[in-house]
Design a protein around this motif. Structure first.
Motif, PDB file in Angstrom:
ATOM      1  N   SER A  32       0.832  -1.210   0.000  1.00 54.98           N
ATOM      2  CA  SER A  32       0.000   0.000   0.000  1.00 54.98           C
ATOM      3  C   SER A  32       0.861   1.251   0.000  1.00 54.98           C
ATOM      4  O   SER A  32       0.606   2.203  -0.756  1.00 54.98           O
ATOM      5  N   ALA A  33       1.895   1.266   0.828  1.00 56.32           N
ATOM      6  CA  ALA A  33       2.770   2.429   0.920  1.00 56.32           C
ATOM      7  C   ALA A  33       3.431   2.731  -0.420  1.00 56.32           C
ATOM      8  O   ALA A  33       3.545   3.889  -0.835  1.00 56.32           O
ATOM      9  N   THR A  36       0.441   3.966  -2.967  1.00 59.37           N
ATOM     10  CA  THR A  36      -0.246   5.233  -2.716  1.00 59.37           C
ATOM     11  C   THR A  36       0.681   6.443  -2.747  1.00 59.37           C
ATOM     12  O   THR A  36       0.206   7.587  -2.740  1.00 59.37           O
ATOM     13  N   THR A  37       1.996   6.214  -2.770  1.00 56.96           N
ATOM     14  CA  THR A  37       2.944   7.327  -2.862  1.00 56.96           C
ATOM     15  C   THR A  37       3.565   7.426  -4.248  1.00 56.96           C
ATOM     16  O   THR A  37       4.452   8.247  -4.475  1.00 56.96           O
ATOM     17  N   PRO A  66       4.120   6.954   4.252  1.00 61.90           N
ATOM     18  CA  PRO A  66       2.915   7.148   3.442  1.00 61.90           C
ATOM     19  C   PRO A  66       1.773   7.870   4.150  1.00 61.90           C
ATOM     20  O   PRO A  66       0.843   8.347   3.504  1.00 61.90           O
ATOM     21  N   TYR A 143      -7.279  14.013   7.943  1.00 62.90           N
ATOM     22  CA  TYR A 143      -7.126  13.859   6.501  1.00 62.90           C
ATOM     23  C   TYR A 143      -8.421  14.276   5.799  1.00 62.90           C
ATOM     24  O   TYR A 143      -9.510  13.897   6.218  1.00 62.90           O
ATOM     25  N   HIS A 200       1.130  14.526   4.088  1.00 61.59           N
ATOM     26  CA  HIS A 200       1.078  13.295   3.306  1.00 61.59           C
ATOM     27  C   HIS A 200      -0.030  13.400   2.250  1.00 61.59           C
ATOM     28  O   HIS A 200      -1.066  14.011   2.499  1.00 61.59           O
ATOM     29  N   VAL A 202      -2.076  10.591   0.120  1.00 63.75           N
ATOM     30  CA  VAL A 202      -2.305   9.156  -0.026  1.00 63.75           C
ATOM     31  C   VAL A 202      -3.240   8.958  -1.217  1.00 63.75           C
ATOM     32  O   VAL A 202      -4.442   9.145  -1.115  1.00 63.75           O
ATOM     33  N   SER A 204      -5.131   6.956  -4.298  1.00 62.18           N
ATOM     34  CA  SER A 204      -5.662   5.687  -4.778  1.00 62.18           C
ATOM     35  C   SER A 204      -6.274   5.879  -6.157  1.00 62.18           C
ATOM     36  O   SER A 204      -7.248   6.616  -6.312  1.00 62.18           O
TER      37      SER A 204
END
Length: 213
Positions: A32-33, A36-37, A66, A143, A200, A202, A204
């Motif tokens: 995921s990290a 998403t980055t 992330p 967020y 950050h 993130v 998707s």
């Protein structure tokens, strides 16, 4: 040079690099990290878009921090495979766990860092995706969701639009809804959901398509 043969060792190296910073992270958190980055690619250079190049150009440095991660456990995959019609006895042999398929999860609701949906050409559509993120950034953080770029062919909403965390490893869930009147046959429409706390981002990828891939 490009392609999966070249990408595999590079991504494996980045995964090991991220693991060196976070020894306790699961494989899904590391994946995921990295996803998403990643830096978005140019949509105009490849007609298959995310189905050709995935989440984008990976960034090892950003992947170590992330902010949020999407985690998937073994049980989540088993529930998805149950929903796909796999035999519980086969899944039991493969996983080494007693699988009864009493619980099922649709593939679209697997807690994966991307969202995609096939839409029948020229038919209206409305699809929802359920996701959960884990806070790995700052203990106290907020967020806010944004959708970029906005596309006239599809409407995307997020509920809730704000996630507030009070500690590390805290989890929050949300629902993404995608709708539209119709997509022409052979269409790919790409957008992204971005959760940001000011430090950050993130991201998707979101894809709606009307061609079999």
């Amino acid at each position: 040079m490009s392609g999966t043969s070249m990408a595999c060792p590079h991504v494996a190296g980045v995964a090991a690099y991220v693991k060196s910073f976070h020894p306790d992270w699961s494989p899904s958190a590391i994946k995921s990290a990295i996803m998403t980055t990643a830096t978005p690619m140019n949509l105009k250079k490849n007609p298959e878009q995310e189905f050709a190049y995935g989440s984008g150009q990976i960034n090892p440095t950003k992947a170590t921090d992330p902010g949020l991660v999407y985690e998937v456990e073994t049980e989540d995959y088993l529930k998805m495979l149950c929903a796909e019609g796999f035999d519980p006895m086969v899944l039991t042999k493969i996983s080494g766990q007693n699988v009864t398929c009493s619980e099922k999860t649709q593939a679209k609701d697997l807690n994966y860092p991307t969202m995609s949906t096939y839409c029948s050409p020229l038919d209206p559509f409305n699809v929802t995706f359920r996701r959960t993120v884990t806070n790995v950034g700052f203990p106290n953080s907020t967020y806010k969701a944004s959708v970029v770029p906005l596309r006239p062919e599809i409407q995307i909403s997020v509920e809730p639009e704000i996630l507030r965390f009070g500690s590390l490893k805290e989890k929050k869930s949300f629902v993404v809804s995608i709708s539209g009147k119709a997509l022409k046959n052979g269409t790919f429409v790409s957008s992204s959901l971005v959760w940001s706390d000011g430090n950050h981002s993130v991201r998707s990828p979101i894809v709606a398509y009307s061609i079999k891939v």
